[in-house]
Design an enzyme around this catalytic site. Structure first.
Site, PDB file in Angstrom:
ATOM      1  N   SER A  80       0.808  -1.218   0.000  1.00 12.21           N
ATOM      2  CA  SER A  80       0.000   0.000   0.000  1.00 12.21           C
ATOM      3  C   SER A  80       0.845   1.274   0.000  1.00 12.21           C
ATOM      4  O   SER A  80       0.340   2.344  -0.326  1.00 12.21           O
ATOM      5  CB  SER A  80      -0.934   0.013   1.216  1.00 12.21           C
ATOM      6  OG  SER A  80      -0.195  -0.146   2.405  1.00 12.21           O
TER       7      SER A  80
ATOM      8  N   ASP B  74      -3.157   8.013   8.023  1.00  9.66           N
ATOM      9  CA  ASP B  74      -3.992   7.051   8.745  1.00  9.66           C
ATOM     10  C   ASP B  74      -3.088   6.261   9.689  1.00  9.66           C
ATOM     11  O   ASP B  74      -1.959   6.687   9.951  1.00  9.66           O
ATOM     12  CB  ASP B  74      -4.804   6.167   7.773  1.00  9.66           C
ATOM     13  CG  ASP B  74      -3.927   5.324   6.853  1.00  9.66           C
ATOM     14  OD1 ASP B  74      -2.744   5.086   7.200  1.00  9.66           O
ATOM     15  OD2 ASP B  74      -4.415   4.898   5.793  1.00  9.66           O
TER      16      ASP B  74
ATOM     17  N   HIS C 243      -0.055   4.856   7.132  1.00 12.79           N
ATOM     18  CA  HIS C 243       0.574   5.489   5.972  1.00 12.79           C
ATOM     19  C   HIS C 243       0.896   6.959   6.197  1.00 12.79           C
ATOM     20  O   HIS C 243       0.078   7.686   6.768  1.00 12.79           O
ATOM     21  CB  HIS C 243      -0.360   5.357   4.758  1.00 12.79           C
ATOM     22  CG  HIS C 243      -0.804   3.948   4.506  1.00 12.79           C
ATOM     23  ND1 HIS C 243      -2.070   3.497   4.818  1.00 12.79           N
ATOM     24  CD2 HIS C 243      -0.135   2.889   4.000  1.00 12.79           C
ATOM     25  CE1 HIS C 243      -2.161   2.212   4.493  1.00 12.79           C
ATOM     26  NE2 HIS C 243      -1.009   1.817   4.001  1.00 12.79           N
TER      27      HIS C 243
END
Ligand SMILES: *[C@@H]1O[C@H](CO)[C@@H](O)[C@H](O)[C@H]1NC(C)=O
Ligand SMILES: *[C@@H]1O[C@H](CO)[C@@H](O)[C@H](O)[C@H]1NC(C)=O
Ligand SMILES: *[C@@H]1O[C@H](CO)[C@@H](O)[C@H](O)[C@H]1NC(C)=O
Ligand SMILES: *[C@@H]1O[C@H](CO)[C@@H](O)[C@H](O)[C@H]1NC(C)=O
Length: 361
Positions: free
Chosen positions: A31, A319, A322
């Site tokens: 991600s 978040d 990240h």
């Protein structure tokens, strides 16, 4: 180690050569580098194609990037004057875009197949390598075998995996791997699997590869909340550094055994840790909690009903996992600065064992 340094200089030379606008890059990752593959996986629970992801991206759109704006890869591509390579799953098999590079990264992915199991669908590193094999076939069909081999040998392969093998595997007590392995055994499993994967990429024609080491995962908000006072988890950081040092040894061995391989380990750990420990030195205010205030939520992702912080540039973390767009800018810049200051020195054998750090969290 001197060889690693020389290799890095060569890769840097490729990256900053005047012809960098024609640089081809292939990106493998999770991600931290995804640009939207999981949007095409219907059942995947590792998605970020909804608000408030992308709120600071061009047009304010959620694209499948796991941040409020740009990834480090986006920022580096812009500095190189190239378009960030598109997500593999957005391309048709015959798309000419594949000749300029492809991004295979997928949120939730790991080195191990069963990492991120509970996301239902994601492209594991093995899956990503199989997709690259298809790309190579399509490139051959377009420009012939010799051309395809040349393109691959000149391209730079950026690889960043391993975070999820911890966060969404080993550190989850309810999953099998956590109970089954001591950390020493788990690291050996990761590194031996990674060795096979990098060798496979080499067999498919990759020569210049940059492997991003892991950042201090014990300091990301989703891990800090497991401590009594919101501190970094020391044990997790020790494990991550153990992984990094085993991977460096692996890469030294691979460079010896695979002729004309130029694999580099980019040590992101110190740069990311410095940003987290000294946020104000970089213009940030808060590095121990997320802008979305989702640290303790299942999944740790920002959601349409999240209450955002009032200044997104003041937070290192967007978040619970990240970095924010603002943090990615700092990390990408530090990467570039270190490349330029190091590459302008005469490449006399460096006494320092570590090649210059490539930030990516
Ligand atoms: C992971 O899955 C792929 C197929 O998706 C398979 O080829 C590979 O052998 C598997 N690796 C392991 C370690 O089980
Ligand atoms: C973050 O650090 C600040 C002080 O530096 C502290 O006041 C605050 O409680 C910490 N927040 C969390 C969530 O740990
Ligand atoms: C937001 O935070 C950044 C970085 O700390 C700061 O430079 C900027 O002035 C802040 N903006 C507002 C409106 O407070
Ligand atoms: C340059 O490379 C050395 C190791 O070779 C590293 O310690 C340093 O952080 C790098 N960056 C800068 C700006 O010197």
């Amino acid at each position: 180690m001197a060889r690693d340094f020389a290799v890095l200089i060569m890769i840097i030379a490729t990256i900053i050569a005047p012809s960098s606008a024609s640089l081809v890059t292939f990106i493998f990752g999770d991600s931290l580098t995804e640009v939207g593959n999981n949007n095409y996986l219907q059942l995947s629970l590792a998605k970020s194609n909804f608000p408030y992801y992308g709120i600071d991206f061009n047009g304010g759109k959620a694209t499948g990037r796991f941040t409020n704006g740009r990834t480090i890869g986006d920022i580096i591509s812009a500095k190189l004057g190239i378009e960030p390579p598109p997500p593999y799953l957005s391309l048709s098999e015959n798309d000419d875009a594949i000749l300029k590079g492809v991004n295979y990264a997928s949120g939730g992915a790991g080195i191990l197949n069963d990492t991120g199991l509970y996301f239902i669908q994601r492209l594991s590193f093995d899956d990503q390598i199989m997709k690259f094999e298809k790309t190579k076939e399509s490139i051959k069909a377009k420009i012939g075998e010799e051309g395809a081999n040349k393109l691959c040998s000149e391209a730079v392969f950026f690889i960043g995996l391993g975070s999820n093998d911890y966060v969404n595997n080993y550190l989850q007590p309810f999953l099998a791997d956590a109970g089954q392995y001591t950390h020493d055994d788990f690291v050996e499993l990761l590194v031996s699997t990674l060795g096979e994967q990098l060798t496979r990429l080499y067999q498919l024609g990759a020569r210049k590869m940059v492997f991003h080491g892991l950042g201090p995962l014990g300091c990301i908000p989703s891990q800090r909340v497991k401590s009594k006072r919101g501190e970094c988890l020391k044990q997790v950081n020790i494990w991550v550094q153990q992984f990094n040092s085993r991977v460096q040894k692996l890469i030294t061995i691979l460079n010896k055994h695979l002729s004309s391989a130029q694999i580099t380990f980019a040590d992101t750990y110190p740069i990311v840790l410095d940003l987290i420990e000294n946020p104000t030195a970089y213009g940030f205010k808060i590095s121990n909690t997320s802008c979305c205030k989702v640290d303790t939520q299942l999944g740790g992702l920002c959601l349409p009903n999240s209450k955002l912080c009032n200044n997104r540039s003041a937070y290192v973390f967007w978040d619970a996992f990240h970095p924010s767009d603002a943090a990615n800018v700092v990390l990408a810049n530090r990467f570039f600065d270190s490349l330029f200051s190091n590459s302008s020195h005469s490449p006399s054998p460096s006494p320092s064992p570590s090649p210059s750090p490539l930030p990516s969290h």
